[in-house]
Design a protein around this motif. Structure first.
Motif, PDB file in Angstrom:
ATOM      1  N   SER A  19      -3.682  -7.176  -0.248  1.00  0.00           N
ATOM      2  CA  SER A  19      -4.291  -6.967  -1.576  1.00  0.00           C
ATOM      3  C   SER A  19      -5.772  -6.593  -1.515  1.00  0.00           C
ATOM      4  O   SER A  19      -6.187  -5.616  -2.150  1.00  0.00           O
ATOM      5  CB  SER A  19      -4.097  -8.209  -2.456  1.00  0.00           C
ATOM      6  N   ILE A  54      -0.917  -7.099  -7.911  1.00  0.00           N
ATOM      7  CA  ILE A  54      -0.500  -6.719  -6.564  1.00  0.00           C
ATOM      8  C   ILE A  54      -0.396  -7.951  -5.670  1.00  0.00           C
ATOM      9  O   ILE A  54       0.570  -8.116  -4.917  1.00  0.00           O
ATOM     10  CB  ILE A  54      -1.480  -5.695  -5.952  1.00  0.00           C
ATOM     11  N   PHE A  55      -1.391  -8.856  -5.750  1.00  0.00           N
ATOM     12  CA  PHE A  55      -1.379 -10.059  -4.919  1.00  0.00           C
ATOM     13  C   PHE A  55      -0.160 -10.933  -5.227  1.00  0.00           C
ATOM     14  O   PHE A  55       0.554 -11.371  -4.315  1.00  0.00           O
ATOM     15  CB  PHE A  55      -2.667 -10.865  -5.119  1.00  0.00           C
ATOM     16  N   GLY A  75       0.146 -11.296   0.897  1.00  0.00           N
ATOM     17  CA  GLY A  75      -0.683 -10.992  -0.267  1.00  0.00           C
ATOM     18  C   GLY A  75      -2.167 -11.003   0.062  1.00  0.00           C
ATOM     19  O   GLY A  75      -2.915 -10.099  -0.338  1.00  0.00           O
TER      20      GLY A  75
END
Length: 313
Positions: A155, A96-97, A151
């Motif tokens: 995240s 995800i990041f 991010g």
């Protein structure tokens, strides 16, 4: 579920993006995209004639696209031929990041590329002043910083939400897919994400719209019919890729969940994680005469070096 004890040990189940028979198609697109970007990075670094502001920004785009597709597609391909389609909680957070960082950085960079085109067409005499080396470095750093900020902001919040019940994700780890599994109320977080995405979309879209509007206005006053045709073709191809990329992001992150359907989500995800990274080098770079000329020069140099080496031996 106890979030502190169990969330970090959680494995998400990836249901897959497409049936297995599409594996060859996705793998081919991945290889073509990866090869095109690596070739572009090599050519821009190797050929001094491509050491210009425009190609510096395009090299950054190739780096972002390379990292972007490598963040999700390899895992997707493995899952398509594997019986165990899981991803750990930590790996999902990392995905995800990286995903948010790359997509956010590319949002800003596409806006900067449009601005570069505007300066080339509308202010050619001041181009080397307005887009000098220091300015290019600052612009690229700003794009990377903006993406990484997205991010770092979203995240950790996503991965600290309480998850329970089904752990099945319909494709890869991205925020909307993961949040569907949350037990707690995520409305406040979704509002934060909406505001963040609006900010990251509106700034580059405004730059792109203004840049291409001024370009088309400038070209309209030119007398050359060939110049008109070339400019309109270039702008339309650029805007096509930009529309796909930003449109998919708008659908995923800004459209209310009531408008989402699983099959549509799969198609949209495929467009901006697989198709767009393949189109970028074909539209922005590989069709350019400068790039084909650089390819020819590098090939001739390698051929002549090989002949010299064989002659000396």
């Amino acid at each position: 579920m106890n979030k502190g004890n169990e969330s970090s040990d959680l494995d998400f189940i990836l249901l897959g993006l497409f049936p297995g028979f599409i594996f060859t198609v996705i793998f081919t697109i991945f290889v073509v995209a990866l090869t095109a970007h690596l070739v572009m990075i090599f050519l821009i670094q190797a050929d001094p004639q491509l050491h210009t502001p425009m190609y510096f920004l395009l090299s950054q785009l190739s780096i972002m696209d390379t990292l972007f597709i490598c963040t999700t597609v390899p895992k997707l391909l493995v899952d398509m031929v594997s019986t165990e389609r899981t991803i750990s909680f930590v790996a999902c957070g990392i995905q995800i990041f990286l995903y948010l960082t790359m997509i956010g950085s590319e949002f800003f960079l596409l806006g900067l590329i449009a601005y570069d085109c505007y300066v080339v067409v509308c202010n050619p005499l001041r181009y080397l002043v307005m887009m000098n080396h220091k300015v290019c470095l600052l612009l690229a750093a700003g794009a990377w910083f903006g993406g990484s900020l997205d991010g770092f902001l979203l995240s950790p919040i996503t991965m600290n939400v309480l998850y329970c019940g089904s752990h099945s994700i319909n494709h890869f780890c991205e925020i909307p897919a993961v949040l569907k599994l949350a037990c707690a109320d995520t409305s406040l977080y979704e509002t934060l994400m909406y505001i963040c995405c609006m900010f990251m979309l509106l700034i580059p879209i405004s730059i792109i719209s203004a840049s291409y509007s001024l370009i088309l206005l400038t070209v309209h006053h030119m007398r050359s019919a060939e110049g008109h045709k070339k400019a309109f073709t270039t702008c339309s191809s650029h805007l096509t890729v930009v529309s796909i990329f930003y449109g998919a992001a708008f659908y995923t992150y800004l459209l209310p969940q009531s408008f989402h359907m699983p099959e549509q989500d799969k198609v949209v995800s495929a467009f901006y994680t697989i198709v767009t990274p393949m189109l970028n080098p074909l539209i922005y770079s590989l069709r350019n005469k400068d790039v084909t000329g650089a390819s020819r020069r590098i090939f001739m140099y390698c051929s002549s070096s090989q002949k010299v080496g064989m002659g000396s031996s």
